[in-house]
Motif scaffolding. Structure first.
Motif, PDB file in Angstrom:
ATOM      1  N   ARG A 199       0.830  -1.215   0.000  1.00 55.35           N
ATOM      2  CA  ARG A 199       0.000   0.000   0.000  1.00 55.35           C
ATOM      3  C   ARG A 199       0.861   1.261   0.000  1.00 55.35           C
ATOM      4  NH1 ARG A 199      -4.200  -2.809   3.337  1.00 55.35           N
ATOM      5  NH2 ARG A 199      -5.975  -2.941   1.925  1.00 55.35           N
ATOM      6  N   ASP A 200       1.999   1.194   0.673  1.00 51.98           N
ATOM      7  CA  ASP A 200       2.882   2.356   0.762  1.00 51.98           C
ATOM      8  C   ASP A 200       3.554   2.680  -0.574  1.00 51.98           C
ATOM      9  OD1 ASP A 200       2.325   2.452   3.503  1.00 51.98           O
ATOM     10  OD2 ASP A 200       4.089   1.251   4.011  1.00 51.98           O
ATOM     11  N   ILE A 201       3.803   1.668  -1.386  1.00 54.11           N
ATOM     12  CA  ILE A 201       4.559   1.869  -2.622  1.00 54.11           C
ATOM     13  C   ILE A 201       3.722   1.702  -3.885  1.00 54.11           C
ATOM     14  CG2 ILE A 201       6.755   1.229  -1.553  1.00 54.11           C
ATOM     15  CD1 ILE A 201       6.481  -1.534  -2.865  1.00 54.11           C
ATOM     16  N   ALA A 202       2.452   1.406  -3.731  1.00 57.00           N
ATOM     17  CA  ALA A 202       1.601   1.069  -4.881  1.00 57.00           C
ATOM     18  C   ALA A 202       1.556   2.154  -5.952  1.00 57.00           C
ATOM     19  CB  ALA A 202       0.191   0.734  -4.417  1.00 57.00           C
ATOM     20  N   GLY A 203       1.705   3.398  -5.601  1.00 55.06           N
ATOM     21  CA  GLY A 203       1.625   4.468  -6.586  1.00 55.06           C
ATOM     22  C   GLY A 203       2.951   4.865  -7.199  1.00 55.06           C
ATOM     23  N   GLN A 204       4.032   4.250  -6.748  1.00 51.12           N
ATOM     24  CA  GLN A 204       5.349   4.612  -7.268  1.00 51.12           C
ATOM     25  C   GLN A 204       5.547   4.024  -8.671  1.00 51.12           C
ATOM     26  OE1 GLN A 204       8.323   3.436  -4.442  1.00 51.12           O
ATOM     27  NE2 GLN A 204       7.499   4.758  -2.831  1.00 51.12           N
ATOM     28  N   PRO A 205       6.038   4.842  -9.594  1.00 51.39           N
ATOM     29  CA  PRO A 205       6.213   4.358 -10.972  1.00 51.39           C
ATOM     30  C   PRO A 205       7.078   3.099 -11.063  1.00 51.39           C
ATOM     31  CG  PRO A 205       6.512   6.730 -10.875  1.00 51.39           C
ATOM     32  CD  PRO A 205       6.387   6.250  -9.460  1.00 51.39           C
ATOM     33  N   GLU A 206       8.112   3.007 -10.268  1.00 55.72           N
ATOM     34  CA  GLU A 206       8.988   1.827 -10.322  1.00 55.72           C
ATOM     35  C   GLU A 206       8.232   0.566  -9.903  1.00 55.72           C
ATOM     36  OE1 GLU A 206       9.703   4.539  -8.391  1.00 55.72           O
ATOM     37  OE2 GLU A 206      11.172   5.540  -9.679  1.00 55.72           O
ATOM     38  N   PHE A 207       7.371   0.704  -8.929  1.00 53.84           N
ATOM     39  CA  PHE A 207       6.583  -0.439  -8.473  1.00 53.84           C
ATOM     40  C   PHE A 207       5.594  -0.863  -9.555  1.00 53.84           C
ATOM     41  CE2 PHE A 207       2.771  -2.188  -6.453  1.00 53.84           C
ATOM     42  CZ  PHE A 207       3.329  -3.311  -5.863  1.00 53.84           C
ATOM     43  N   LEU A 208       4.925   0.117 -10.160  1.00 58.45           N
ATOM     44  CA  LEU A 208       3.968  -0.204 -11.218  1.00 58.45           C
ATOM     45  C   LEU A 208       4.667  -0.837 -12.419  1.00 58.45           C
ATOM     46  CD1 LEU A 208       1.686   2.930 -10.922  1.00 58.45           C
ATOM     47  CD2 LEU A 208       1.232   0.608 -10.090  1.00 58.45           C
ATOM     48  N   THR A 209       5.880  -0.401 -12.687  1.00 62.70           N
ATOM     49  CA  THR A 209       6.670  -1.032 -13.751  1.00 62.70           C
ATOM     50  C   THR A 209       6.958  -2.480 -13.389  1.00 62.70           C
ATOM     51  OG1 THR A 209       7.644   1.075 -14.382  1.00 62.70           O
ATOM     52  CG2 THR A 209       8.820  -0.900 -15.072  1.00 62.70           C
ATOM     53  N   ALA A 210       7.258  -2.735 -12.122  1.00 60.95           N
ATOM     54  CA  ALA A 210       7.511  -4.113 -11.671  1.00 60.95           C
ATOM     55  C   ALA A 210       6.270  -4.976 -11.834  1.00 60.95           C
ATOM     56  CB  ALA A 210       7.982  -4.111 -10.220  1.00 60.95           C
ATOM     57  N   VAL A 211       5.110  -4.404 -11.574  1.00 66.11           N
ATOM     58  CA  VAL A 211       3.853  -5.146 -11.768  1.00 66.11           C
ATOM     59  C   VAL A 211       3.719  -5.556 -13.232  1.00 66.11           C
ATOM     60  CG1 VAL A 211       1.330  -4.938 -11.765  1.00 66.11           C
ATOM     61  CG2 VAL A 211       2.652  -4.102  -9.809  1.00 66.11           C
ATOM     62  N   MET A 212       3.961  -4.608 -14.134  1.00 62.54           N
ATOM     63  CA  MET A 212       3.818  -4.905 -15.554  1.00 62.54           C
ATOM     64  C   MET A 212       4.900  -5.874 -16.035  1.00 62.54           C
ATOM     65  SD  MET A 212       1.035  -3.421 -16.173  1.00 62.54           S
ATOM     66  CE  MET A 212       0.782  -3.256 -17.935  1.00 62.54           C
ATOM     67  N   ASP A 213       6.111  -5.729 -15.519  1.00 63.31           N
ATOM     68  CA  ASP A 213       7.173  -6.689 -15.847  1.00 63.31           C
ATOM     69  C   ASP A 213       6.766  -8.097 -15.423  1.00 63.31           C
ATOM     70  OD1 ASP A 213       9.348  -5.556 -17.226  1.00 63.31           O
ATOM     71  OD2 ASP A 213      10.127  -4.648 -15.398  1.00 63.31           O
ATOM     72  N   HIS A 214       6.160  -8.197 -14.269  1.00 67.89           N
ATOM     73  CA  HIS A 214       5.713  -9.501 -13.765  1.00 67.89           C
ATOM     74  C   HIS A 214       4.692 -10.120 -14.717  1.00 67.89           C
ATOM     75  CE1 HIS A 214       4.780 -12.604 -10.860  1.00 67.89           C
ATOM     76  NE2 HIS A 214       3.498 -12.292 -10.960  1.00 67.89           N
ATOM     77  N   LEU A 215       3.739  -9.332 -15.165  1.00 69.09           N
ATOM     78  CA  LEU A 215       2.742  -9.848 -16.110  1.00 69.09           C
ATOM     79  C   LEU A 215       3.402 -10.297 -17.407  1.00 69.09           C
ATOM     80  CD1 LEU A 215      -0.275  -7.373 -15.897  1.00 69.09           C
ATOM     81  CD2 LEU A 215      -0.127  -9.678 -14.962  1.00 69.09           C
ATOM     82  N   MET A 216       4.322  -9.502 -17.893  1.00 69.61           N
ATOM     83  CA  MET A 216       4.965  -9.817 -19.167  1.00 69.61           C
ATOM     84  C   MET A 216       5.876 -11.030 -19.069  1.00 69.61           C
ATOM     85  SD  MET A 216       5.472  -6.014 -20.768  1.00 69.61           S
ATOM     86  CE  MET A 216       6.913  -6.502 -21.598  1.00 69.61           C
ATOM     87  N   GLY A 217       6.290 -11.375 -17.873  1.00 67.27           N
ATOM     88  CA  GLY A 217       7.150 -12.534 -17.686  1.00 67.27           C
ATOM     89  C   GLY A 217       6.392 -13.839 -17.530  1.00 67.27           C
ATOM     90  N   ASP A 218       5.073 -13.779 -17.554  1.00 65.82           N
ATOM     91  CA  ASP A 218       4.240 -14.965 -17.355  1.00 65.82           C
ATOM     92  C   ASP A 218       3.074 -14.884 -18.348  1.00 65.82           C
ATOM     93  OD1 ASP A 218       2.334 -16.837 -16.445  1.00 65.82           O
ATOM     94  OD2 ASP A 218       2.873 -16.516 -14.349  1.00 65.82           O
ATOM     95  N   GLU A 219       3.258 -15.498 -19.514  1.00 66.18           N
ATOM     96  CA  GLU A 219       2.262 -15.368 -20.578  1.00 66.18           C
ATOM     97  C   GLU A 219       0.853 -15.782 -20.169  1.00 66.18           C
ATOM     98  OE1 GLU A 219       1.499 -16.400 -25.276  1.00 66.18           O
ATOM     99  OE2 GLU A 219       3.326 -17.116 -24.322  1.00 66.18           O
ATOM    100  N   PRO A 220       0.661 -16.921 -19.472  1.00 68.41           N
ATOM    101  CA  PRO A 220      -0.709 -17.257 -19.058  1.00 68.41           C
ATOM    102  C   PRO A 220      -1.318 -16.189 -18.139  1.00 68.41           C
ATOM    103  CG  PRO A 220       0.694 -19.191 -18.898  1.00 68.41           C
ATOM    104  CD  PRO A 220       1.598 -18.016 -19.168  1.00 68.41           C
ATOM    105  N   LEU A 221      -0.502 -15.609 -17.275  1.00 68.39           N
ATOM    106  CA  LEU A 221      -0.985 -14.548 -16.392  1.00 68.39           C
ATOM    107  C   LEU A 221      -1.323 -13.300 -17.204  1.00 68.39           C
ATOM    108  CD1 LEU A 221      -1.498 -13.694 -13.432  1.00 68.39           C
ATOM    109  CD2 LEU A 221       0.874 -12.898 -13.385  1.00 68.39           C
ATOM    110  N   LEU A 222      -0.491 -12.970 -18.169  1.00 65.95           N
ATOM    111  CA  LEU A 222      -0.737 -11.829 -19.057  1.00 65.95           C
ATOM    112  C   LEU A 222      -2.052 -12.008 -19.798  1.00 65.95           C
ATOM    113  CD1 LEU A 222       0.173  -9.254 -20.634  1.00 65.95           C
ATOM    114  CD2 LEU A 222       1.344 -10.808 -22.190  1.00 65.95           C
ATOM    115  N   VAL A 223      -2.269 -13.177 -20.349  1.00 61.32           N
ATOM    116  CA  VAL A 223      -3.495 -13.460 -21.098  1.00 61.32           C
ATOM    117  C   VAL A 223      -4.708 -13.406 -20.168  1.00 61.32           C
ATOM    118  CG1 VAL A 223      -4.718 -15.248 -22.415  1.00 61.32           C
ATOM    119  CG2 VAL A 223      -2.304 -14.751 -22.903  1.00 61.32           C
ATOM    120  N   ALA A 224      -4.568 -13.947 -18.957  1.00 57.37           N
ATOM    121  CA  ALA A 224      -5.673 -13.910 -17.995  1.00 57.37           C
ATOM    122  C   ALA A 224      -6.004 -12.477 -17.600  1.00 57.37           C
ATOM    123  CB  ALA A 224      -5.314 -14.734 -16.759  1.00 57.37           C
ATOM    124  N   PHE A 225      -4.984 -11.667 -17.376  1.00 54.77           N
ATOM    125  CA  PHE A 225      -5.239 -10.269 -17.029  1.00 54.77           C
ATOM    126  C   PHE A 225      -5.898  -9.539 -18.185  1.00 54.77           C
ATOM    127  CE2 PHE A 225      -3.848  -5.824 -17.343  1.00 54.77           C
ATOM    128  CZ  PHE A 225      -4.682  -5.317 -16.367  1.00 54.77           C
TER     129      PHE A 225
END
Length: 85
Positions: free
Chosen positions: A31-57
């Protein structure tokens, strides 16, 4: 879109736990870091690193996976195609 992706991860405890473990993030601090651009980039990197998760999202968000990838690139996540040329 990254905020929606975070909500998608947070909507399933297993997905959120996996993300936190792979990213090395203490769940108590999200909750403390959720709005930080670096954190949001990490979220998107995570999705892109897992194709089934990316497709599900993408299905959850009602967009094509390519739109998620484009949004991730805007944040600076993942490699650009030009990086492979």
């Amino acid at each position: 879109m990254a905020g929606e992706a975070l909500a998608f991860l947070a909507g399933d405890d297993d997905r959120l736990q996996r993300f936190a473990a792979l990213a090395g993030i203490d769940l108590g601090h999200i909750r403390d870091i959720a709005g930080q651009p670096e954190f949001l980039t990490a979220v998107m990197d995570h999705l892109m690193g897992d194709e089934p998760l990316l497709v599900a999202f993408a299905a959850h968000a009602g967009v094509k996976p390519e739109a998620v990838v484009r949004a991730a690139h805007v944040l600076g996540a993942g490699p650009w195609e030009r990086d492979f040329a």
